[in-house]
Scaffold this motif. Structure first.
Motif, PDB file in Angstrom:
ATOM      1  N   THR A 120      -5.407  -8.500  -7.069  1.00 46.19           N
ATOM      2  CA  THR A 120      -4.864  -9.141  -8.387  1.00 46.19           C
ATOM      3  C   THR A 120      -6.215  -9.974  -8.978  1.00 46.19           C
ATOM      4  O   THR A 120      -7.294 -10.017  -8.131  1.00 46.19           O
ATOM      5  CB  THR A 120      -3.949 -10.391  -7.999  1.00 46.19           C
ATOM      6  OG1 THR A 120      -4.212 -11.159  -6.946  1.00 46.19           O
ATOM      7  CG2 THR A 120      -2.437  -9.725  -7.917  1.00 46.19           C
ATOM      8  N   ALA A 143      -0.424  -2.770  -9.438  1.00 43.80           N
ATOM      9  CA  ALA A 143       1.061  -3.295  -9.326  1.00 43.80           C
ATOM     10  C   ALA A 143       0.620  -4.861  -8.993  1.00 43.80           C
ATOM     11  O   ALA A 143       0.113  -5.249  -7.873  1.00 43.80           O
ATOM     12  CB  ALA A 143       1.559  -2.614  -8.356  1.00 43.80           C
ATOM     13  N   ARG A 162      -5.989  -8.770   5.212  1.00 37.59           N
ATOM     14  CA  ARG A 162      -4.412  -9.057   5.437  1.00 37.59           C
ATOM     15  C   ARG A 162      -3.774  -7.796   5.169  1.00 37.59           C
ATOM     16  O   ARG A 162      -2.928  -7.073   5.687  1.00 37.59           O
ATOM     17  CB  ARG A 162      -3.840 -10.291   5.078  1.00 37.59           C
ATOM     18  CG  ARG A 162      -4.352 -11.467   5.715  1.00 37.59           C
ATOM     19  CD  ARG A 162      -3.849 -12.644   4.858  1.00 37.59           C
ATOM     20  NE  ARG A 162      -4.386 -13.121   3.898  1.00 37.59           N
ATOM     21  CZ  ARG A 162      -5.612 -13.650   3.625  1.00 37.59           C
ATOM     22  NH1 ARG A 162      -6.119 -14.242   4.807  1.00 37.59           N
ATOM     23  NH2 ARG A 162      -6.054 -13.821   2.560  1.00 37.59           N
ATOM     24  N   MET A 163      -3.854  -7.398   3.760  1.00 40.86           N
ATOM     25  CA  MET A 163      -2.900  -6.232   3.330  1.00 40.86           C
ATOM     26  C   MET A 163      -3.816  -5.010   3.528  1.00 40.86           C
ATOM     27  O   MET A 163      -3.131  -4.056   3.845  1.00 40.86           O
ATOM     28  CB  MET A 163      -3.210  -6.469   1.753  1.00 40.86           C
ATOM     29  CG  MET A 163      -2.171  -7.336   1.261  1.00 40.86           C
ATOM     30  SD  MET A 163      -0.361  -7.004   1.653  1.00 40.86           S
ATOM     31  CE  MET A 163       0.020  -5.441   0.763  1.00 40.86           C
ATOM     32  N   PHE A 175       3.982  -5.042  -5.082  1.00 42.21           N
ATOM     33  CA  PHE A 175       4.609  -3.872  -4.512  1.00 42.21           C
ATOM     34  C   PHE A 175       5.896  -4.208  -4.076  1.00 42.21           C
ATOM     35  O   PHE A 175       6.606  -3.207  -3.250  1.00 42.21           O
ATOM     36  CB  PHE A 175       3.653  -3.244  -3.583  1.00 42.21           C
ATOM     37  CG  PHE A 175       2.480  -2.478  -4.206  1.00 42.21           C
ATOM     38  CD1 PHE A 175       2.613  -1.157  -4.835  1.00 42.21           C
ATOM     39  CD2 PHE A 175       1.292  -3.054  -4.022  1.00 42.21           C
ATOM     40  CE1 PHE A 175       1.605  -0.454  -5.522  1.00 42.21           C
ATOM     41  CE2 PHE A 175       0.252  -2.489  -4.778  1.00 42.21           C
ATOM     42  CZ  PHE A 175       0.456  -0.936  -5.201  1.00 42.21           C
ATOM     43  N   LYS A 206      -5.291 -17.630  -0.202  1.00 41.19           N
ATOM     44  CA  LYS A 206      -5.374 -16.767  -1.663  1.00 41.19           C
ATOM     45  C   LYS A 206      -6.202 -17.426  -2.296  1.00 41.19           C
ATOM     46  O   LYS A 206      -6.764 -18.655  -2.566  1.00 41.19           O
ATOM     47  CB  LYS A 206      -3.697 -17.062  -2.215  1.00 41.19           C
ATOM     48  CG  LYS A 206      -3.624 -16.085  -3.365  1.00 41.19           C
ATOM     49  CD  LYS A 206      -2.000 -15.971  -3.901  1.00 41.19           C
ATOM     50  CE  LYS A 206      -2.197 -15.065  -5.086  1.00 41.19           C
ATOM     51  NZ  LYS A 206      -2.965 -13.757  -4.998  1.00 41.19           N
TER      52      LYS A 206
HETATM   53  N1  LIG Z   1       0.203  -6.203  -5.196  1.00 42.14           N
HETATM   54  C1  LIG Z   1       0.513  -6.597  -4.170  1.00 42.14           C
HETATM   55  O1  LIG Z   1       1.831  -6.394  -4.093  1.00 42.14           O
HETATM   56  C2  LIG Z   1      -0.097  -7.765  -3.366  1.00 42.14           C
HETATM   57  C3  LIG Z   1      -1.361  -8.101  -3.765  1.00 42.14           C
HETATM   58  N2  LIG Z   1      -2.145  -8.711  -2.857  1.00 42.14           N
HETATM   59  C4  LIG Z   1      -3.498  -8.966  -3.304  1.00 42.14           C
HETATM   60  O2  LIG Z   1      -4.327  -8.305  -2.467  1.00 42.14           O
HETATM   61  C5  LIG Z   1      -5.549  -8.849  -2.495  1.00 42.14           C
HETATM   62  C6  LIG Z   1      -6.165  -8.722  -1.175  1.00 42.14           C
HETATM   63  O3  LIG Z   1      -5.279 -10.094  -0.336  1.00 42.14           O
HETATM   64  P1  LIG Z   1      -5.409 -10.175   1.192  1.00 42.14           P
HETATM   65  O4  LIG Z   1      -5.328  -8.996   1.982  1.00 42.14           O
HETATM   66  O5  LIG Z   1      -4.439 -11.242   1.241  1.00 42.14           O
HETATM   67  O6  LIG Z   1      -7.103 -10.760   1.267  1.00 42.14           O
HETATM   68  P2  LIG Z   1      -7.939 -10.826   2.374  1.00 42.14           P
HETATM   69  O7  LIG Z   1      -8.937 -11.565   1.893  1.00 42.14           O
HETATM   70  O8  LIG Z   1      -7.222 -10.724   3.563  1.00 42.14           O
HETATM   71  O9  LIG Z   1      -8.439  -9.135   2.271  1.00 42.14           O
HETATM   72  C7  LIG Z   1      -9.469  -8.648   1.311  1.00 42.14           C
HETATM   73  C8  LIG Z   1     -10.467  -7.571   2.101  1.00 42.14           C
HETATM   74  O10 LIG Z   1     -11.217  -7.253   1.270  1.00 42.14           O
HETATM   75  C9  LIG Z   1     -12.740  -7.252   1.854  1.00 42.14           C
HETATM   76  N3  LIG Z   1     -13.552  -6.924   0.561  1.00 42.14           N
HETATM   77  C10 LIG Z   1     -14.362  -7.956  -0.229  1.00 42.14           C
HETATM   78  N4  LIG Z   1     -14.941  -7.285  -1.168  1.00 42.14           N
HETATM   79  C11 LIG Z   1     -14.638  -5.751  -0.843  1.00 42.14           C
HETATM   80  C12 LIG Z   1     -15.259  -4.929  -1.789  1.00 42.14           C
HETATM   81  N5  LIG Z   1     -16.166  -5.089  -2.758  1.00 42.14           N
HETATM   82  N6  LIG Z   1     -14.804  -3.623  -1.388  1.00 42.14           N
HETATM   83  C13 LIG Z   1     -13.872  -3.467  -0.215  1.00 42.14           C
HETATM   84  N7  LIG Z   1     -13.234  -4.714   0.250  1.00 42.14           N
HETATM   85  C14 LIG Z   1     -13.808  -5.922   0.071  1.00 42.14           C
HETATM   86  C15 LIG Z   1     -12.613  -8.508   2.253  1.00 42.14           C
HETATM   87  O11 LIG Z   1     -13.877  -8.893   3.228  1.00 42.14           O
HETATM   88  P3  LIG Z   1     -14.498 -10.206   3.279  1.00 42.14           P
HETATM   89  O12 LIG Z   1     -13.473 -11.083   3.878  1.00 42.14           O
HETATM   90  O13 LIG Z   1     -15.689  -9.992   4.332  1.00 42.14           O
HETATM   91  O14 LIG Z   1     -15.026 -10.788   1.735  1.00 42.14           O
HETATM   92  C16 LIG Z   1     -11.392  -8.763   3.100  1.00 42.14           C
HETATM   93  O15 LIG Z   1     -11.549  -8.047   4.547  1.00 42.14           O
HETATM   94  C17 LIG Z   1      -5.513 -10.260  -3.149  1.00 42.14           C
HETATM   95  O16 LIG Z   1      -6.116 -10.058  -4.488  1.00 42.14           O
HETATM   96  C18 LIG Z   1      -4.067 -10.462  -3.195  1.00 42.14           C
HETATM   97  O17 LIG Z   1      -3.669 -11.084  -4.304  1.00 42.14           O
HETATM   98  C19 LIG Z   1      -1.693  -9.378  -2.016  1.00 42.14           C
HETATM   99  C20 LIG Z   1      -0.544  -9.110  -1.190  1.00 42.14           C
HETATM  100  C21 LIG Z   1       0.383  -8.243  -2.079  1.00 42.14           C
END
Ligand SMILES: NC(=O)C1=CN([C@@H]2O[C@H](COP(=O)(O)OP(=O)(O)OC[C@H]3O[C@@H](n4cnc5c(N)ncnc54)[C@H](OP(=O)(O)O)[C@@H]3O)[C@@H](O)[C@H]2O)C=CC1
Ligand SMILES: O=C(O)C1=N[C@H](C(=O)O)C[C@H](O)C1
Length: 261
Positions: free
Chosen positions: A97, A121, A12-13, A124, A155
């Motif tokens: 996170t 962060a 998603r992000m 963000f 989440k």
């Molecule tokens: N700091 C901020 O402002 C924000 C932080 N976040 C944080 O960001 C993180 C991601 O959130 P979100 O996008 O919703 O989660 P998602 O599950 O949508 O995305 C995470 C992605 O990372 C992939 N992935 C898994 N393992 C790895 C790896 N080792 N290397 C690279 N990619 C990998 C996943 O693949 P697969 O599904 O195949 O495992 C998935 O596509 C969370 O920890 C969330 O809390 C979110 C929003 C804002």
């Protein structure tokens, strides 16, 4: 042009970040990373057919001239990813996170040794950064506080990084004291939420939500509630962009967007 690699590009992000990086005239997307990806190039996705960006699926095989590593992956992968970036002189901009305090300390020591700037962060979004600062200010005068964070139901980590960071910032100024009734009993375990240095943190997970937080303060005959809402993941993108632009000017790994604003 800042050369950028996005880890977690299908999430998603990560997907929102890829769009931001491609649209930003100061950034050049030079790689994307996801161990589960089957494609070799981002242009295999019809939405990105005009691009030419290699897809990496194994940390050990990443050969890149990226200068900034943006990470939105998983709590279980972010430590190894950040370590890889620092070891290769790439500045990490970490949104993922769920890292422990010990992991963050280890990465900070590595950044110092390598003299590489980086940012973790917890949030963000400017509304969340301001909420944390306002909450810290309020806690000096209103030390009885509880935090409610509300997120989408996909989440993984609870409490949210933002809620934990809010509690940590409040703990820096809050007078140590017992909150609530010393004789209270949970008749249903967990009813009072998690306990961070006496402050209760409650995590709500519901479809329809994105990312929201309330900090509630109670005093004698009065109360204060501070609330922020991210209704769309676009809310995080200006913070990610600022960090990506500025992070190479630093030589340490910092926690909190406010450090570079
Ligand atoms: N700091 C901020 O402002 C924000 C932080 N976040 C944080 O960001 C993180 C991601 O959130 P979100 O996008 O919703 O989660 P998602 O599950 O949508 O995305 C995470 C992605 O990372 C992939 N992935 C898994 N393992 C790895 C790896 N080792 N290397 C690279 N990619 C990998 C996943 O693949 P697969 O599904 O195949 O495992 C998935 O596509 C969370 O920890 C969330 O809390 C979110 C929003 C804002
Ligand atoms: O998982 C999310 O969505 C979010 N995670 C971060 C957190 O754990 O605080 C930031 C924001 O709340 C969105």
């Amino acid at each position: 042009m800042v050369k950028v690699l996005v880890a977690g590009f299908k999430g998603r992000m990560g997907n929102t970040t890829v769009q931001m990086v491609l649209e930003h005239e100061g950034f050049d997307l030079v790689g994307v990373f996801d161990p589960m990806a089957s494609e070799k190039n981002l242009n295999e996705n019809p939405a990105y057919s005009q691009t030419d960006v290699p897809v990496f699926t194994n940390l050990a095989n990443i050969k890149t001239d990226a200068e900034v590593w943006i990470d939105f992956t998983r709590p279980t992968s972010v430590f190894e990813n950040t370590k890889f970036a620092l070891e290769h002189g790439i500045s990490p901009v970490i949104g993922t996170t769920g890292m422990t305090d010990d992991q963050v300390k280890e990465l900070q020591a590595l950044a110092k040794e390598k003299q590489v700037g980086g940012l973790i962060a917890p949030n963000f979004g400017i509304s969340a950064v301001l909420l944390m600062q306002f909450a810290k200010q309020a806690a000096k005068y209103l030390p009885d506080v509880e935090i409610i964070e509300m997120h989408h139901d996909n989440k993984l980590d609870a409490p949210s990084g933002t809620a934990l960071n809010t509690a940590k910032m409040i703990a820096e100024v809050r007078k140590e004291h017992y909150q609530g009734n010393p004789d209270e009993k949970e008749t249903l375990p967990g009813a009072r939420g998690a306990n961070y240095e006496g402050m209760r943190i409650h995590a709500v997970r519901l479809p329809g939500y994105v990312a929201h937080e309330q900090v509630l303060f109670g005093g004698k005959g009065e109360a204060l509630t501070i609330r922020q809402d991210s209704f769309d993941r676009i809310s995080f993108m200006s913070g990610v962009a600022v960090a990506t632009e500025k992070i190479r000017n630093y030589s340490e790994l910092m926690v909190g967007l406010e450090n570079i604003l």
